[in-house]
Design an enzyme around this catalytic site. Structure first.
Site, PDB file in Angstrom:
ATOM      1  N   GLY A 156     -10.257 -10.953 -10.894  1.00  8.86           N
ATOM      2  CA  GLY A 156      -9.287 -11.994 -10.602  1.00  8.86           C
ATOM      3  C   GLY A 156      -8.935 -12.700 -11.902  1.00  8.86           C
ATOM      4  CG  ASN A 175      -7.235  -7.323  -2.395  1.00  7.03           C
ATOM      5  OD1 ASN A 175      -6.184  -7.490  -3.019  1.00  7.03           O
ATOM      6  ND2 ASN A 175      -7.515  -6.213  -1.752  1.00  7.03           N
ATOM      7  N   GLY A 223      -7.352  -5.989 -13.531  1.00  4.01           N
ATOM      8  CA  GLY A 223      -6.206  -5.647 -12.681  1.00  4.01           C
ATOM      9  C   GLY A 223      -4.888  -5.891 -13.380  1.00  4.01           C
ATOM     10  CB  CYS A 230      -4.372  -4.715   1.318  1.00  2.00           C
ATOM     11  SG  CYS A 230      -2.687  -4.806   0.695  1.00  2.00           S
ATOM     12  CG  LEU A 253      -2.107  -0.980   1.210  1.00  2.00           C
ATOM     13  CD1 LEU A 253      -3.144  -0.566   2.261  1.00  2.00           C
ATOM     14  CD2 LEU A 253      -2.808  -1.090  -0.134  1.00  2.00           C
TER      15      LEU A 253
HETATM   16  C1  LIG Z   1       0.532  -4.663  -8.283  1.00  2.00           C
HETATM   17  C2  LIG Z   1      -0.829  -4.734  -7.655  1.00  2.00           C
HETATM   18  C3  LIG Z   1      -1.238  -3.772  -6.735  1.00  2.00           C
HETATM   19  C4  LIG Z   1      -2.489  -3.832  -6.138  1.00  2.00           C
HETATM   20  N1  LIG Z   1      -2.858  -2.856  -5.255  1.00  2.00           N
HETATM   21  C5  LIG Z   1      -4.097  -2.877  -4.717  1.00  2.00           C
HETATM   22  C6  LIG Z   1      -4.525  -1.834  -3.850  1.00  2.00           C
HETATM   23  O1  LIG Z   1      -3.808  -0.875  -3.572  1.00  2.00           O
HETATM   24  N2  LIG Z   1      -5.786  -1.922  -3.331  1.00  2.00           N
HETATM   25  C7  LIG Z   1      -6.643  -2.947  -3.631  1.00  2.00           C
HETATM   26  O2  LIG Z   1      -7.774  -2.955  -3.151  1.00  2.00           O
HETATM   27  N3  LIG Z   1      -6.256  -3.940  -4.461  1.00  2.00           N
HETATM   28  C8  LIG Z   1      -5.017  -3.930  -5.006  1.00  2.00           C
HETATM   29  N4  LIG Z   1      -4.637  -4.941  -5.868  1.00  2.00           N
HETATM   30  C9  LIG Z   1      -5.569  -6.044  -6.144  1.00  2.00           C
HETATM   31  C10 LIG Z   1      -6.314  -5.860  -7.463  1.00  2.00           C
HETATM   32  O3  LIG Z   1      -7.106  -4.689  -7.448  1.00  2.00           O
HETATM   33  C11 LIG Z   1      -7.214  -7.074  -7.782  1.00  2.00           C
HETATM   34  O4  LIG Z   1      -8.171  -7.202  -6.761  1.00  2.00           O
HETATM   35  C12 LIG Z   1      -6.453  -8.386  -7.846  1.00  2.00           C
HETATM   36  O5  LIG Z   1      -5.167  -8.177  -8.404  1.00  2.00           O
HETATM   37  C13 LIG Z   1      -7.175  -9.473  -8.653  1.00  2.00           C
HETATM   38  O6  LIG Z   1      -7.438  -9.079  -9.982  1.00  2.00           O
HETATM   39  P1  LIG Z   1      -6.451  -9.391 -11.230  1.00  2.00           P
HETATM   40  O7  LIG Z   1      -6.121 -10.834 -11.200  1.00  2.00           O
HETATM   41  O8  LIG Z   1      -7.204  -8.942 -12.440  1.00  2.00           O
HETATM   42  O9  LIG Z   1      -5.223  -8.553 -10.986  1.00  2.00           O
HETATM   43  C14 LIG Z   1      -3.373  -4.892  -6.469  1.00  2.00           C
HETATM   44  C15 LIG Z   1      -2.962  -5.854  -7.395  1.00  2.00           C
HETATM   45  C16 LIG Z   1      -1.734  -5.801  -8.000  1.00  2.00           C
HETATM   46  C17 LIG Z   1      -1.331  -6.850  -8.998  1.00  2.00           C
END
Ligand SMILES: Cc1cc2nc3c(=O)[nH]c(=O)nc-3n(C[C@H](O)[C@H](O)[C@H](O)COP(=O)(O)O)c2cc1C
Ligand SMILES: Cc1cc2nc3c(=O)[nH]c(=O)nc-3n(C[C@H](O)[C@H](O)[C@H](O)COP(=O)(O)OP(=O)(O)OC[C@H]3O[C@@H](n4cnc5c(N)ncnc54)[C@H](O)[C@@H]3O)c2cc1C
Lengths: 301, 265
Positions: free
Chosen positions: A241, A190, A263, A129, A71
């Site tokens: 996800g 998440n 994401g 997180c 974060l």
């Molecule tokens: C590099 C990175 C940073 C992330 N930072 C946050 C964040 O600050 N707050 C949050 O709620 N989720 C954060 N996530 C989670 C994503 O928003 C998402 O919920 C998660 O990666 C699953 O989706 P995806 O597989 O499409 O990435 C982060 C994910 C990644 C990969």
């Protein structure tokens, strides 16, 4: 003509594609027209600045990305002064993600501060997180989830989205608590707590040992959770996800997601979200479905 | 920074595990600057999943050359790509080397490359030679370090540019025996130390840390091109940070080139 419009709380989105927290920044404007998106969610901010975790913070795994950013953010004041003004110029609905490391009252303060800002369309409560020092996440405890959301709810009239952690035994229990506390919508999921090992130096690949897994590797788990939660609650779900193409997004919608979050895919193909919007539209046309809302949860079981 | 489908023009083995490829990227080559890099999606699909960062080795007309070492699955797959295939490329990325050192500052530019770290330095040397305003100003001096003679990279290319080239090898099979940073110390002691007006370096982390020490000792400013594990490469994910005196900075966006004095080593 098909309609891609969906409603999340008070928010009317022109399409269901949202860029997820931590993977969106204004720099993406160099790659795509951000105004074509359903909405964007900013990187989670906390009341005070956070330095984040030591490097290495990322590592690739089979069809996935492991991260321990921790974060990192400039804190509310700097965010309001330096980042928000240009974000407010976007015509796309703006959802601000807020979080806290240890003090639940901070979430209420953040919500109150943001309540005053007209251009902010909604708040996403990051209570999930995995890269924090807290032993237990808020969204790993259904009572705490209820209490925290309830308090923030009283501080804001904006659309309030609770972002939940998949690192729980029963996601539906947490989702029900969030609904009871009057969250307008849920973001699922998440990242999943995970780790990777380097056998050459016998060290973990991340400085923090464990981190959060994202990308296609987690998609089947995310789908299962969206499906389970859809059976239990009646507030809209933003499913995410591992979405890498329109087909993935449609799978989430069939399982009950009203909107989808992109994401990790943004980090690889920064313009991918536009292709996904187009792909969803093409699917609706091909399937002779006029309104995307008819597709939501229409999985044949 | 733009995203393009780049045609692979050639992809050839230089020696051992080292390869050189050229990508046709007209729009991108135009604005590229030494020290900047490209994010390359080596293969469609999920293996490798993320893009891989590579420095711009040099510009050849409308092509960008990449010099790379096969170290894992991504670079292995890249080494098997055939001319005519297309790769998805984002670039040019990051902040490059500072070339605007006033000529009133006496002395020469010293380029120090360890192993595959020579990759961005050839482009830099080309620009430095090109920018030279008169014969009075000497071309850059290049110090190349390698494990042994067989692993040595780019000696001829730097010589062809008219650079003064010094070699070090760990086993002494060519040039100075020892580390390239030790060669640098010898070089600075032998020549008048005020001759260095800037040190530019790229290589493994311990080497760059040593460059920082040398820079301070001899009061010659130094810039280094850093590597860190990267996810997006475009400043979004905050994955590739390095600890600096002003807090964590992103290698991809705030770097990859940093002044040595900024870094907390
Ligand atoms: C590099 C990175 C940073 C992330 N930072 C946050 C964040 O600050 N707050 C949050 O709620 N989720 C954060 N996530 C989670 C994503 O928003 C998402 O919920 C998660 O990666 C699953 O989706 P995806 O597989 O499409 O990435 C982060 C994910 C990644 C990969
Ligand atoms: C700004 C920058 C410029 C670079 N320029 C060059 C260059 O010009 N030529 C060159 O050969 N290499 C360069 N690299 C390193 C190159 O990116 C890695 O060697 C490559 O990503 C390895 O991929 P792989 O799939 O073959 O290896 P993997 O199987 O993924 O891993 C093999 C090794 O490479 C390391 N690695 C993996 N991914 C990265 C990454 N994203 N960044 C850094 N290290 C990584 C791993 O820690 C491991 O030690 C650069 C790196 C950066 C950050």
């Amino acid at each position: 003509m098909v309609s891609l419009r969906v409603k999340i709380g008070k928010l009317n989105l022109k399409n269901p594609v949202i860029l997820s927290s931590g993977t969106f920044s204004q720099d993406l404007k160099y790659f795509l027209d951000l105004e074509k998106l359903g909405a964007v969610v900013t990187k989670t901010i906390t009341l005070r600045p956070q330095a984040g975790n030591p490097p290495p913070r990322t590592c690739e795994t089979a069809s996935g990305l492991l991260n321990s950013i921790g974060l990192e953010n400039p804190g509310l004041d700097v965010f309001l002064k330096k980042e928000l003004p240009s974000l407010l110029k976007l015509k796309t609905p703006l959802i601000i993600s807020i979080g806290t490391f240890d003090n639940l009252k901070e979430l209420v303060i953040l919500a109150k501060e943001l309540e005053r800002i007209k251009g902010v369309s909604g708040l996403e409560l990051n209570i999930s997180c995995p890269n924090m020092k807290r032993k237990k996440l808020i969204s790993q405890d259904s009572h705490l989830t209820y209490k925290v959301i309830k308090e923030v709810r009283q501080a804001t009239t904006k659309t309030l989205i609770a972002k939940l952690s998949p690192n729980v035994t029963d996601i539906t229990e947490i989702a029900s608590s969030a609904q009871k506390a009057e969250a307008d919508a849920l973001s699922l999921i998440n990242t999943i707590l995970a780790m990777a090992v380097n056998i050459d130096n016998r060290k973990p690949k991340l400085a923090t040992i464990t981190g959060g897994l994202s990308g296609p590797a987690i998609k089947p788990i995310a789908l299962r959770m969206v499906w389970q939660v859809y059976q239990k609650v009646n507030i809209p779900i933003i499913g995410m996800g591992g979405i890498m193409e329109a087909k993935d997004a449609i799978e989430f919608i069939l399982c009950g997601a009203t909107a989808v979050g992109i994401g990790t895919a943004n980090l690889i193909y920064p313009d991918l979200s536009l292709e996904i919007i187009k792909g969803i539209k093409d699917y609706l046309i091909k399937s002779r479905i006029k309104d995307i809302n008819k597709l939501v949860g229409s999985l044949k079981v | 920074m733009i995203q393009v489908k780049a045609k692979l023009i050639y992809n050839k083995k230089i020696k051992n595990n080292y390869f050189c490829c050229a990508l046709f990227v007209e729009k991108l080559a135009y604005s590229a600057y030494p020290g900047q890099f490209l994010q390359i999606k080596i293969d469609n699909g999920y293996t490798p999943f993320l893009r891989r960062p590579f420095s711009i080795h040099r510009l050849k007309g409308k092509n960008i050359e990449i010099l790379y070492e096969v170290v894992g699955k991504g670079t292995e797959i890249l080494s098997k790509k055939k001319p005519g295939e297309y790769l998805d490329v984002i670039g040019p990325l990051g902040n490059g080397f500072n070339l605007n050192i006033p000529y009133s500052v006496a002395g020469i530019s010293i380029l120090v490359g360890g192993g595959i770290g020579v990759a961005p330095l050839l482009f830099l040397a080309e620009r430095l030679v090109h920018n030279r305003q008169s014969k009075v100003h000497r071309g850059p001096c290049v110090l190349i370090g390698a494990k042994n003679k067989r692993e040595l990279l780019c000696e001829k290319e730097f010589q062809d540019l008219g650079c003064e080239v010094r070699i070090s090898t760990d086993d002494g099979s060519k040039g100075f025996k020892g580390k390239v940073t030790d060669l640098l110390k010898v070089f600075l002691q032998k020549t008048n130390q005020r001759q260095g007006r800037m040190i530019y370096a790229c290589g493994p982390r311990p080497m760059l840390k040593e460059i920082a020490v040398i820079s301070q000792k001899y009061s010659i400013p130094a810039e280094v091109c850093l590597e860190e594990h990267m996810a997006c490469g475009i400043g979004v994910c905050l994955g590739c940070v390095v600890n600096t005196k002003r807090g964590y900075k992103r290698v991809c966006k705030d770097g990859p080139v940093f002044k040595t004095e900024e870094i907390i080593w």
